[in-house]
Design an enzyme around this catalytic site. Structure first.
Site, mmCIF file in Angstrom:
data_model
loop_
_atom_site.group_PDB
_atom_site.id
_atom_site.type_symbol
_atom_site.label_atom_id
_atom_site.label_comp_id
_atom_site.label_asym_id
_atom_site.label_seq_id
_atom_site.Cartn_x
_atom_site.Cartn_y
_atom_site.Cartn_z
ATOM 1 C CB SER A 214 -0.901 -0.150 0.819
ATOM 2 O OG SER A 214 -2.016 0.927 1.204
ATOM 3 C CG ASP A 378 -7.275 -3.288 -3.775
ATOM 4 O OD1 ASP A 378 -7.908 -1.991 -2.460
ATOM 5 O OD2 ASP A 378 -6.135 -2.941 -3.189
ATOM 6 C CG HIS A 411 -5.248 -2.526 0.098
ATOM 7 N ND1 HIS A 411 -4.994 -1.857 -0.525
ATOM 8 C CD2 HIS A 411 -5.056 -1.671 1.403
ATOM 9 C CE1 HIS A 411 -3.729 -0.688 -0.799
ATOM 10 N NE2 HIS A 411 -4.176 -0.500 0.545
#
Ligand SMILES: *[C@@H]1O[C@H](CO)[C@@H](O)[C@H](O)[C@H]1NC(C)=O
Length: 444
Positions: A214, A378, A411
């Site tokens: 991320s 996601d 995610h």
């Protein structure tokens, strides 16, 4: 003859790589018995995956007697306590005390962000993966973060702080465009650079594999581009970016407008909204113009619409005027271009998960949660943002870019799901298979 030997050595390595991909948990150290042969791996976590400790000084003024009395319950002898993540803060009265201490302030005089007065913070275990395993180590079974991935990497023969490292950071702070002070973020990049050099030196001068999750991907790309090409060639073998939000997210506009309950239904998002607005890294993740075109409204209210070109007006209208100046001066120029660092990159991303794409606010304004229209992504990051580099770098001749899309992987499940971990491990094994073929070649 020499050539055919090299080819067969490479074939063998590939066969081993495939085996490992099929059974990532079963094949302990099949690839290299001597772990010093492996390229060192450094993990750079995403925002919430970092752990943050705090200490209060005499200057600190609590918002209520409640916070002084009951939060934190536990401190060490020097007064340090866990600020993020601590499961206790999900209880409403504590959420407020927590938010108050997490809040950052942009100081126009120094043109930089700083902590709340009287709050000192620190990130512990820099260099190790220890702090990246669980969000809250007191509740391991429900707060696993990079633990499954680290475990699988270790099964390849990697060992923490020998050839496997972690680079946690204070995720509230971000980076700023050139010419703007950015004390915390720049110090982090310095430390990360030093860690990369140390890791390489401790492993026979082998370059490192960077694996980010991320927001960690955005920091990593900046680190690469803020160091000379010769440095990158010497020290970086490969950069694997998991779920990187290259072009920001619509979800971030929701966080700024109405708060984000941290995925926990118990938390009132309005209690954490101010703190979330104050975070420099959140501002960094606002939707970027290249991935979210001007004609596409991202937020719609009863009397206006906002695209990625209207973020300043959006910040004003939601009641966060303080954010406009740092956004325009520090963030916009920073995200204008995603520069290709010319080291090999693999992006691994999830898709096919419902992801906020347009937010509709009614007459009640931004305090009421919006109706959300979902699109591909996601679950947190929109697909256009996850795949941004493909389009952005299509004319870059010297940039190796590989993209792996995993259907239905969210995610955060990218760090936990067996299939996605197998895919990440497969990538690390493939990158490492270079080393055995080149050492075979040189020993022929
Ligand atoms: C790198 O190594 C030097 C020398 O051993 C040490 O002083 C320093 O703390 C290390 N830095 C990092 C970030 O690992």
């Amino acid at each position: 003859m020499g050539v055919s030997t090299v080819v067969s050595a490479a074939t063998v390595t590939m066969a081993i790589a495939t085996m490992v991909a099929v059974a990532p948990y079963a094949c302990r150290a099949t690839v290299h018995d001597d772990h010093h042969q492996l390229y060192p791996v450094i993990l750079i976590p995403g925002a919430g995956g970092n752990q943050l400790e705090a200490r209060l000084t005499a200057e600190y003024k609590a918002t209520s007697w409640w916070c002084n009395r009951f939060y934190p319950l536990k401190k060490d002898e020097d007064g340090w306590f866990r600020l993020w993540f601590d499961i206790g803060v999900l209880l409403a009265p504590l959420t407020e005390c927590f938010a108050d201490r997490m809040t950052l302030y942009y100081d126009p005089e120094i043109d930089d962000y700083r902590n709340a007065p009287g709050v000192e913070t620190r990130v512990s275990h820099f260099g190790s993966t220890e702090s990246l395993l669980y969000l809250d180590p007191s509740f391991k079974h429900i707060s696993s973060y990079m633990e499954p991935l680290v475990e699988s990497i270790q099964q390849l023969g990697y060992k923490d702080t020998e050839n496997l490292f972690g680079a946690p950071y204070d995720f509230r702070y971000g980076l700023a465009s050139e010419g703007h002070p950015c004390d915390v973020g720049s110090t982090y990049l310095q430390n990360l650079k030093q860690l990369i050099e140390n890791a390489s030196n401790a492993n026979g001068g082998n370059p490192v594999i960077l694996v980010s999750h991320s927001l960690g991907g955005l920091f990593t790309l900046e680190l690469l581009n803020r160091n000379p090409l010769s440095w990158r060639k010497q020290y970086i073998k490969h950069f694997i970016a998991l779920s990187a939000p290259w072009g920001g997210t619509v979800n971030e506009m929701l966080t700024f407008a109405s708060g984000n309950s941290l995925g926990v239904p118990l938390v009132n998002p309005l209690l954490v909204r101010n703190e979330q607005r104050s975070s420099e890294s959140n501002l960094w993740l606002m939707p970027r113009r290249k991935q979210f075109p001007q004609e596409t409204p991202l937020v719609v209210t009863s009397d206006s619409t906002y695209s990625s070109f209207d973020i300043s007006r959006f910040l004003e209208d939601i009641g966060f005027e303080e954010g406009v100046h740092p956004y325009e001066t520090r963030i916009l120029p920073l995200v204008e271009e995603l520069v290709a660092p010319r080291v090999p990159i693999t992006c691994i991303v999830g898709n096919g998960v419902l992801t906020p794409e347009t937010l509709y606010y009614g007459e009640e304004g931004f305090d009421k949660q919006p109706e959300i229209v979902y699109g591909d992504g996601d679950g947190t990051v929109n697909i256009a943002s996850l795949l941004a580099l493909v389009d952005e770098w299509k004319d870059e001749k010297d940039q190796k870019l590989k993209v792996i899309e995993l259907a239905g992987i969210s995610h955060t499940s990218i760090l936990k799901d067996d299939k996605s971990i197998a895919r990440i491990i497969d990538e690390i094994v493939t990158i490492n298979s270079d080393i055995s073929s080149s050492s075979l070649v040189s020993s022929l």
